[in-house]
Design a protein around this motif. Structure first.
Motif, PDB file in Angstrom:
ATOM      1  N   VAL A  73       0.847  -1.195   0.000  1.00  0.00           N
ATOM      2  CA  VAL A  73       0.000   0.000   0.000  1.00  0.00           C
ATOM      3  C   VAL A  73       0.882   1.244   0.000  1.00  0.00           C
ATOM      4  O   VAL A  73       1.818   1.343   0.797  1.00  0.00           O
ATOM      5  N   LEU A  75       0.411   5.569   0.007  1.00  0.00           N
ATOM      6  CA  LEU A  75      -0.542   6.660   0.205  1.00  0.00           C
ATOM      7  C   LEU A  75       0.156   7.982  -0.079  1.00  0.00           C
ATOM      8  O   LEU A  75       1.298   8.195   0.346  1.00  0.00           O
ATOM      9  N   ARG A 106      -3.404  -4.170  -9.165  1.00  0.00           N
ATOM     10  CA  ARG A 106      -3.122  -2.983  -8.358  1.00  0.00           C
ATOM     11  C   ARG A 106      -4.180  -1.939  -8.650  1.00  0.00           C
ATOM     12  O   ARG A 106      -4.397  -1.589  -9.807  1.00  0.00           O
ATOM     13  N   LEU A 120      -4.354   6.324  -3.019  1.00  0.00           N
ATOM     14  CA  LEU A 120      -3.763   5.069  -2.547  1.00  0.00           C
ATOM     15  C   LEU A 120      -3.491   4.171  -3.740  1.00  0.00           C
ATOM     16  O   LEU A 120      -4.302   4.099  -4.671  1.00  0.00           O
ATOM     17  N   TYR A 121      -2.349   3.487  -3.706  1.00  0.00           N
ATOM     18  CA  TYR A 121      -2.092   2.382  -4.628  1.00  0.00           C
ATOM     19  C   TYR A 121      -2.102   1.139  -3.766  1.00  0.00           C
ATOM     20  O   TYR A 121      -1.345   1.040  -2.792  1.00  0.00           O
ATOM     21  N   VAL A 122      -2.972   0.197  -4.107  1.00  0.00           N
ATOM     22  CA  VAL A 122      -3.175  -0.996  -3.288  1.00  0.00           C
ATOM     23  C   VAL A 122      -2.959  -2.234  -4.147  1.00  0.00           C
ATOM     24  O   VAL A 122      -3.578  -2.368  -5.207  1.00  0.00           O
ATOM     25  N   ASP A 123      -2.093  -3.123  -3.691  1.00  0.00           N
ATOM     26  CA  ASP A 123      -1.870  -4.384  -4.385  1.00  0.00           C
ATOM     27  C   ASP A 123      -2.915  -5.371  -3.888  1.00  0.00           C
ATOM     28  O   ASP A 123      -2.827  -5.886  -2.767  1.00  0.00           O
ATOM     29  N   ASN A 124      -3.904  -5.623  -4.722  1.00  0.00           N
ATOM     30  CA  ASN A 124      -5.043  -6.469  -4.372  1.00  0.00           C
ATOM     31  C   ASN A 124      -4.646  -7.929  -4.162  1.00  0.00           C
ATOM     32  O   ASN A 124      -5.421  -8.704  -3.628  1.00  0.00           O
ATOM     33  N   PRO A 129      -8.431  -4.267  -0.485  1.00  0.00           N
ATOM     34  CA  PRO A 129      -8.640  -2.824  -0.597  1.00  0.00           C
ATOM     35  C   PRO A 129      -9.654  -2.290   0.418  1.00  0.00           C
ATOM     36  O   PRO A 129      -9.452  -1.223   0.989  1.00  0.00           O
ATOM     37  N   VAL A 132      -7.985  -1.930   3.786  1.00  0.00           N
ATOM     38  CA  VAL A 132      -7.071  -0.780   3.752  1.00  0.00           C
ATOM     39  C   VAL A 132      -7.868   0.512   3.891  1.00  0.00           C
ATOM     40  O   VAL A 132      -7.534   1.379   4.703  1.00  0.00           O
TER      41      VAL A 132
END
Length: 164
Positions: A73, A75, A106, A120-124, A129, A132
């Motif tokens: 993650v 931010l 992502r 936010l960049y979230v690696d699923n 997500p 997060v």
């Protein structure tokens, strides 16, 4: 050089080496254009130590956060608030988010109706997500609400499991 002075120099060199070793896990990020907005400081001081079980890591840019090893993650506070969009808009914990799945697995999630905006960049594949978003909601809800989703959709996990 006196014995005391040599000991002092040796201690300073050792302290510098230890300090550099401690920085090796720092995540390199770029600050957003409005990262110096005082409201971003209100967000970053409230960021949680963990999101979806991932530990927070040091970053080298103002108004940013990162969690997980490998990083799951990222931010950034201070991005330009998005205008109306055709992206899916979801509400989690009272905060609206635009969901960009173009780089799946992502996701790029951007607050909608908050100024300045948070992204936010979230690696699923590594974190949920929704978890997060729920974990950062207290920090992000510090930002003034200026608009809201007109037809929010179900959070990601609920919608994905309903259609999958």
């Amino acid at each position: 050089m006196t014995r005391t002075r040599r000991a002092l120099v040796a201690a300073l060199v050792l302290a510098g080496a230890v300090g550099l070793a401690g920085c090796s896990g720092t995540v390199t990020l770029e600050a957003a254009p409005n990262a110096d907005d005082p409201l971003c400081a209100e967000v970053t001081v409230r960021l949680p130590s963990t999101v979806d079980g991932e530990q927070r890591r040091w970053t080298d840019a103002q108004a940013t956060g990162a969690w997980g090893t490998p990083t799951a993650v990222l931010l950034t506070c201070g991005v330009e608030p998005p205008g109306p969009s055709t992206l899916r808009c979801i509400t989690v914990g009272g905060v609206d988010w635009l969901v960009d799945e173009s780089e799946s697995p992502r996701f790029r999630l951007t607050t909608y109706g908050r100024s300045p905006a948070v992204q936010l960049y979230v690696d699923n594949e590594l974190v949920s997500p929704n978890n997060v978003l729920d974990d950062v909601r207290t920090a992000v809800s510090q930002l003034p609400k200026t608009a809201e989703c007109t037809a929010p959709e179900a959070p990601l996990d609920e919608q994905d499991s309903a259609t999958g």
